[in-house]
Design an enzyme around this catalytic site. Sequence first.
Site, PDB file in Angstrom:
ATOM      1  N   GLY A 199       0.798  -1.229   0.000  1.00 32.53           N
ATOM      2  CA  GLY A 199       0.000   0.000   0.000  1.00 32.53           C
ATOM      3  C   GLY A 199       0.825   1.271   0.000  1.00 32.53           C
ATOM      4  CB  ALA A 212       7.781   4.607  -6.034  1.00 36.78           C
ATOM      5  CG  ASP A 218      -0.941   3.764  -5.950  1.00 37.33           C
ATOM      6  OD1 ASP A 218      -1.820   4.293  -5.250  1.00 37.33           O
ATOM      7  OD2 ASP A 218      -0.426   2.659  -5.684  1.00 37.33           O
TER       8      ASP A 218
HETATM    9  O1  PMV Z   1      -1.703   0.457  -4.298  1.00 34.53           O
HETATM   10  P1  PMV Z   1      -2.432   0.500  -3.011  1.00 34.53           P
HETATM   11  O2  PMV Z   1      -2.434  -0.798  -2.289  1.00 34.53           O
HETATM   12  O3  PMV Z   1      -2.112   1.675  -2.187  1.00 34.53           O
HETATM   13  O4  PMV Z   1      -4.011   0.639  -3.334  1.00 34.53           O
HETATM   14  C1  PMV Z   1      -4.464   1.481  -4.294  1.00 34.53           C
HETATM   15  C2  PMV Z   1      -5.794   2.000  -3.912  1.00 34.53           C
HETATM   16  C3  PMV Z   1      -7.015   1.268  -4.430  1.00 34.53           C
HETATM   17  O5  PMV Z   1      -8.059   2.236  -4.342  1.00 34.53           O
HETATM   18  C4  PMV Z   1      -7.348   0.070  -3.559  1.00 34.53           C
HETATM   19  C5  PMV Z   1      -6.872   0.811  -5.869  1.00 34.53           C
HETATM   20  C6  PMV Z   1      -6.779   1.940  -6.873  1.00 34.53           C
HETATM   21  O6  PMV Z   1      -6.386   1.664  -8.019  1.00 34.53           O
HETATM   22  O7  PMV Z   1      -7.128   3.091  -6.568  1.00 34.53           O
END
Ligand code: PMV
Length: 326
Positions: free
Chosen positions: A104, A110, A151
Amino acid sequence: MNAARVRASAPGKIILFGEHAVVYGQPALAVPVTQVQATATIEPSAEGWMIDARDLGRLYRLEEAPTNNPLAAVIRLTLTHLNISLTRHVSRVTIFSTIPIASGLGSGAAVSAAIVRALSEYLGYPLTDAEVSALVFETEKLLHGTPSGIDNTVIAYQRPVYFIKGQPPIPLQVAQPFRLLIGDTGMSSPTKITVGDVRAAHEKEPERYQQLFNTIGAIANKARTIIESGDPLELGPLMNQNHDLLREMGVSSPELEALVSSARAAGALGAKLSGGGRGGNMIALVTSDAEARVRRALEEAGARRVIETTVEETTKDERRKTKEVS
Ligand code: PMV
């Protein structure tokens, strides 16, 4: 002409509010975590294109990487974007990362962002944050199937963001700094799996899940107002509410529950899982008085690692830049 060696880094990230619901069009808030970093170094290679993933102890040829290898994919995508053939500028790409994998903190995005930045600079065509973000998003799609794009956005722009899928990111203006502890369950949990499970559950019970997503979206909007113009200590109860909804959604785990409840009992103003869930990391909002106590409580409850990060106040210079861009 390319330089002898170019290095670039990208930070980790945490989602403050809105994970999972963001995949269904709700807003989410995320911030970079500079205490952990991925670094890519590009230099000429006499042995053909090589990928040297130092932390994983792997060294291999680009040509031999399977098609779903994200490092090979991001290199190919960047070269295609720059219209440069693989036979030119034959290079060695070395990756280091202090970001735990599948937890997460945005490790995959990154690493990809560091490669895109280093490679494009090395080739003499440095890319904008928006271009870096778009290329990393393409790689994320290969890995996660249906990522929301949060992300790659927060990691490429390296700024707190208010994010809605498919829309240009809005920089989050932080009125007052606040402190978070990030507790790692030590359990890796691929986002693809939790996102897939939420999708299946949503298909089975569309109304209940839509309601959960809407409520989380409303929490993210309230949190934005507090961060931009209120007292950040008021974020605590919103974090607790968001966590409860994620648990209802089925993405918490006994390990996350243990960390979240021990942080709250030790004086955190709020705590929640962050990211895909089922493992990975949680975050706790702390005052400087409670920080040491909460850290100890997290360690005693099984946290493998605790990182402290401060979400810094937006500077005048950053505000000015935002205005110029918008
Ligand atoms: O990459 P992570 O584990 O921080 O999760 C991303 C967040 C989610 O909402 C679960 C998936 C997404 O694509 O936004």
